[in-house]
Design a protein around this motif. Structure first.
Motif, PDB file in Angstrom:
ATOM      1  N   CYS A  66       0.843  -1.203   0.000  1.00  0.00           N
ATOM      2  CA  CYS A  66       0.000   0.000   0.000  1.00  0.00           C
ATOM      3  C   CYS A  66       0.876   1.250   0.000  1.00  0.00           C
ATOM      4  O   CYS A  66       1.779   1.386   0.827  1.00  0.00           O
ATOM      5  CB  CYS A  66      -0.907  -0.007   1.233  1.00  0.00           C
ATOM      6  SG  CYS A  66      -1.924   1.468   1.389  1.00  0.00           S
ATOM      7  N   ARG A  70      -4.914   6.343  -1.342  1.00  0.00           N
ATOM      8  CA  ARG A  70      -6.318   6.544  -0.937  1.00  0.00           C
ATOM      9  C   ARG A  70      -7.332   6.384  -2.077  1.00  0.00           C
ATOM     10  O   ARG A  70      -8.470   6.823  -1.947  1.00  0.00           O
ATOM     11  CB  ARG A  70      -6.493   7.896  -0.234  1.00  0.00           C
ATOM     12  CG  ARG A  70      -5.682   7.962   1.060  1.00  0.00           C
ATOM     13  CD  ARG A  70      -5.669   9.332   1.677  1.00  0.00           C
ATOM     14  NE  ARG A  70      -6.928   9.637   2.359  1.00  0.00           N
ATOM     15  CZ  ARG A  70      -7.006  10.354   3.473  1.00  0.00           C
ATOM     16  NH1 ARG A  70      -5.924  10.820   4.053  1.00  0.00           N
ATOM     17  NH2 ARG A  70      -8.162  10.608   4.014  1.00  0.00           N
ATOM     18  N   ILE A  73     -10.183   4.387  -0.697  1.00  0.00           N
ATOM     19  CA  ILE A  73     -11.004   5.140   0.259  1.00  0.00           C
ATOM     20  C   ILE A  73     -11.971   6.049  -0.490  1.00  0.00           C
ATOM     21  O   ILE A  73     -13.156   6.114  -0.172  1.00  0.00           O
ATOM     22  CB  ILE A  73     -10.101   5.965   1.208  1.00  0.00           C
ATOM     23  CG1 ILE A  73      -9.255   5.027   2.057  1.00  0.00           C
ATOM     24  CG2 ILE A  73     -10.931   6.901   2.069  1.00  0.00           C
ATOM     25  CD1 ILE A  73      -8.242   5.714   2.944  1.00  0.00           C
ATOM     26  N   LEU A  81     -13.484   1.908   4.320  1.00  0.00           N
ATOM     27  CA  LEU A  81     -12.024   1.986   4.346  1.00  0.00           C
ATOM     28  C   LEU A  81     -11.598   3.375   4.823  1.00  0.00           C
ATOM     29  O   LEU A  81     -12.167   4.373   4.403  1.00  0.00           O
ATOM     30  CB  LEU A  81     -11.457   1.728   2.939  1.00  0.00           C
ATOM     31  CG  LEU A  81     -11.684   0.324   2.370  1.00  0.00           C
ATOM     32  CD1 LEU A  81     -11.461   0.316   0.881  1.00  0.00           C
ATOM     33  CD2 LEU A  81     -10.792  -0.692   3.056  1.00  0.00           C
ATOM     34  N   CYS A  82     -10.617   3.406   5.722  1.00  0.00           N
ATOM     35  CA  CYS A  82     -10.142   4.678   6.261  1.00  0.00           C
ATOM     36  C   CYS A  82      -8.623   4.651   6.298  1.00  0.00           C
ATOM     37  O   CYS A  82      -7.998   3.592   6.283  1.00  0.00           O
ATOM     38  CB  CYS A  82     -10.662   4.893   7.677  1.00  0.00           C
ATOM     39  SG  CYS A  82     -12.438   5.018   7.747  1.00  0.00           S
ATOM     40  N   TRP A  83      -8.051   5.849   6.382  1.00  0.00           N
ATOM     41  CA  TRP A  83      -6.605   5.999   6.451  1.00  0.00           C
ATOM     42  C   TRP A  83      -6.237   6.421   7.861  1.00  0.00           C
ATOM     43  O   TRP A  83      -6.731   7.427   8.367  1.00  0.00           O
ATOM     44  CB  TRP A  83      -6.149   7.050   5.425  1.00  0.00           C
ATOM     45  CG  TRP A  83      -4.678   7.267   5.401  1.00  0.00           C
ATOM     46  CD1 TRP A  83      -4.017   8.414   5.752  1.00  0.00           C
ATOM     47  CD2 TRP A  83      -3.664   6.339   4.979  1.00  0.00           C
ATOM     48  NE1 TRP A  83      -2.672   8.253   5.580  1.00  0.00           N
ATOM     49  CE2 TRP A  83      -2.419   6.996   5.110  1.00  0.00           C
ATOM     50  CE3 TRP A  83      -3.691   5.014   4.521  1.00  0.00           C
ATOM     51  CZ2 TRP A  83      -1.210   6.364   4.793  1.00  0.00           C
ATOM     52  CZ3 TRP A  83      -2.486   4.404   4.204  1.00  0.00           C
ATOM     53  CH2 TRP A  83      -1.272   5.070   4.340  1.00  0.00           C
ATOM     54  N   ARG A  87      -1.630   3.508   7.596  1.00  0.00           N
ATOM     55  CA  ARG A  87      -2.119   2.333   6.864  1.00  0.00           C
ATOM     56  C   ARG A  87      -3.644   2.405   6.702  1.00  0.00           C
ATOM     57  O   ARG A  87      -4.294   3.267   7.298  1.00  0.00           O
ATOM     58  CB  ARG A  87      -1.722   1.030   7.588  1.00  0.00           C
ATOM     59  CG  ARG A  87      -2.312   0.908   8.963  1.00  0.00           C
ATOM     60  CD  ARG A  87      -1.837  -0.343   9.684  1.00  0.00           C
ATOM     61  NE  ARG A  87      -2.656  -0.568  10.850  1.00  0.00           N
ATOM     62  CZ  ARG A  87      -3.777  -1.267  10.860  1.00  0.00           C
ATOM     63  NH1 ARG A  87      -4.227  -1.824   9.752  1.00  0.00           N
ATOM     64  NH2 ARG A  87      -4.473  -1.413  11.960  1.00  0.00           N
ATOM     65  N   ILE A  88      -4.184   1.456   5.908  1.00  0.00           N
ATOM     66  CA  ILE A  88      -5.639   1.405   5.685  1.00  0.00           C
ATOM     67  C   ILE A  88      -6.295   0.606   6.812  1.00  0.00           C
ATOM     68  O   ILE A  88      -5.791  -0.435   7.220  1.00  0.00           O
ATOM     69  CB  ILE A  88      -5.950   0.708   4.331  1.00  0.00           C
ATOM     70  CG1 ILE A  88      -5.338   1.465   3.154  1.00  0.00           C
ATOM     71  CG2 ILE A  88      -7.448   0.499   4.137  1.00  0.00           C
ATOM     72  CD1 ILE A  88      -6.081   2.704   2.731  1.00  0.00           C
ATOM     73  N   HIS A  90      -9.970  -1.213   7.845  1.00  0.00           N
ATOM     74  CA  HIS A  90     -11.220  -1.646   7.224  1.00  0.00           C
ATOM     75  C   HIS A  90     -12.306  -1.891   8.259  1.00  0.00           C
ATOM     76  O   HIS A  90     -12.068  -2.543   9.268  1.00  0.00           O
ATOM     77  CB  HIS A  90     -10.974  -2.937   6.413  1.00  0.00           C
ATOM     78  CG  HIS A  90     -12.201  -3.441   5.735  1.00  0.00           C
ATOM     79  ND1 HIS A  90     -12.758  -4.663   6.002  1.00  0.00           N
ATOM     80  CD2 HIS A  90     -12.999  -2.854   4.811  1.00  0.00           C
ATOM     81  CE1 HIS A  90     -13.853  -4.811   5.257  1.00  0.00           C
ATOM     82  NE2 HIS A  90     -14.014  -3.740   4.532  1.00  0.00           N
ATOM     83  N   CYS A 101     -12.828  -2.042  -4.228  1.00  0.00           N
ATOM     84  CA  CYS A 101     -11.525  -1.556  -3.742  1.00  0.00           C
ATOM     85  C   CYS A 101     -10.375  -2.380  -4.311  1.00  0.00           C
ATOM     86  O   CYS A 101      -9.320  -1.832  -4.670  1.00  0.00           O
ATOM     87  CB  CYS A 101     -11.497  -1.531  -2.214  1.00  0.00           C
ATOM     88  SG  CYS A 101     -11.999  -3.082  -1.436  1.00  0.00           S
ATOM     89  N   CYS A 105      -7.436  -0.537  -6.753  1.00  0.00           N
ATOM     90  CA  CYS A 105      -6.108  -0.358  -6.145  1.00  0.00           C
ATOM     91  C   CYS A 105      -5.000  -0.430  -7.213  1.00  0.00           C
ATOM     92  O   CYS A 105      -4.843  -1.464  -7.868  1.00  0.00           O
ATOM     93  CB  CYS A 105      -5.861  -1.430  -5.081  1.00  0.00           C
ATOM     94  SG  CYS A 105      -4.210  -1.294  -4.355  1.00  0.00           S
TER      95      CYS A 105
END
Lengths: 280, 118
Positions: A66, A70, A73, A81-83, A87-88, A90, A101, A105
């Protein structure tokens, strides 16, 4: 015949009608679609049921691949999904399992892994096949369990689908394959109001349907007035009887008693007649 | 490091909001420079307010949140972003800032259960 039993208001007697309607038939399967609180198994207990878990695909993120761009996201409409700043993260409960997603990506850091949301129990009680879905607490995607149960029983001829209350997507999912819907209501304002909402839903899906007035008092009531005015078929009235209520509350199948069996046989006959009428 | 407080109005003596995700505004203060900024939160209506608001905190490099309450999911994201969450006392934002500086605020102990049907 595939019969879905729904109600709008909770506690009007969906499960009561469903289990008894199943019990008077031969070669029939009862499906408990009320996956948030399945209770049909209390009346139709299965001996050593087969339990199959239900999984949905959720993203699995390989942190080393990764780059924090984003893209995933921004793509996710459900904010699953969030930052975190490094890192991501879930949120499985927000995920609608679309797989988008992993497609968007750019570094292929996202693959899919199975996530358990509940299970399906299959077995039988006397001559009745029983299937009961159960959604784990905190999960939202009950439709996936209902969809799976309906797919697994698609080739069966006789089903009784015990729906959840209300007119949510769980109910919609449960009635999709039904030949006929039975709306169980009670002679209260709440019962009547929710019945009208469900009638709108059934008309939208073009489903033939009839009404059962449960806990009926032998007087004029708003349900009867509404049905007469709107030409809605009343399949049966089940009178308010303390003996019947206590029999049901103790988890017994009322239709084991010949007197009550006749009530459900009549409902079944009326339902068949309604379908016949529709097909003409 | 920045500190964030959900507030009812865009002023220092505003009361702290009753909620985190559904607050209309945030007071942001840079604890080194004392610079104050008020932030409109676009997430006060609609779904997943808590998660999106927590993301807003991370994106503004917030290190400390002082709030009356905070939902489960927002807490999870704030924790993952190494943001400390303190329990606000029923007073103005200014007073809560002073309590934070004095070290008298407690960490938020228990996230509220998320009510998904509101």
């Amino acid at each position: 015949m595939k019969i879905a039993v729904l109600s709008g208001k909770g506690g009007t007697g969906k499960t009561f009608v469903s289990v008894n309607l199943a019990y008077i038939q031969e070669q029939v399967t009862y499906i408990d679609c009320d996956v948030e609180v399945p209770n049909g198994h209390l009346y139709l207990p299965m001996k050593e049921p087969a339990v199959q878990p239900v999984y949905l695909p959720v993203p699995s993120i390989e942190d080393s691949l990764c780059t924090g761009c984003r893209t995933c996201i921004d793509f996710c409409s459900f904010h699953a999904l969030c930052w975190t700043g490094s890192r991501i993260l879930h949120f499985e409960q927000n995920c609608h399992n679309c797989g988008g997603c992993s497609i968007v990506c750019p570094t292929k850091a996202i693959s899919e892994k199975p996530y358990s949301i509940g299970n399906i129990c299959t077995g039988s009680f006397e001559h009745v096949g029983v299937m009961s879905g159960s959604l784990n607490p905190g999960q939202m995607q009950g439709c996936a369990i209902i969809r799976k149960m309906i797919a697994q029983t698609r080739d069966l001829k006789n089903l009784v689908l015990d729906c959840p209350p209300g007119d949510s997507c769980h109910v919609v999912q449960s009635i999709l394959e039904a030949d006929l819907c039975i709306l169980v209501t009670e002679p209260t304002s709440f019962g009547a109001s929710d019945m009208r909402i469900c009638i709108d839903l059934l008309k939208l899906y073009n489903k033939p349907f009839g009404i059962i007035i449960n806990k009926s008092l032998d007087t004029r009531n708003q349900i009867k007035t509404f049905c007469r005015r709107h030409n809605v078929k009343i399949l049966a009235e089940i009178p308010l009887q303390p003996e019947l209520a206590s029999l049901n509350a103790s988890g017994q199948i009322a239709a084991k008693n010949p007197e009550y069996r006749r009530v459900f046989e009549r409902i079944f006959k009326n339902a068949q007649a309604l379908i016949h009428q529709q097909n003409q | 490091m920045k500190i964030a407080i959900p507030v009812e109005q865009k002023k220092m003596d505003s009361m702290v909001s009753a909620t985190f995700g559904r607050t209309e505004y945030f007071l942001l203060m840079d604890l080194q420079t004392q610079e104050v900024q008020f932030l409109d939160s676009p997430f006060c209506r609609g779904q997943s307010a808590g998660i999106q608001t927590a993301q807003l905190m991370i994106d503004h490099q917030v290190g400390v949140v002082v709030t009356a309450r905070c939902g489960e999911k927002a807490v999870r994201l704030l924790n993952a972003g190494n943001i400390q969450i303190f329990q606000a006392v029923k007073a103005t934002a200014q007073e809560n800032l002073e309590f934070y500086r004095a070290g008298t605020l407690a960490l938020l102990q228990r996230p509220d259960h998320v009510c998904i049907y509101t």
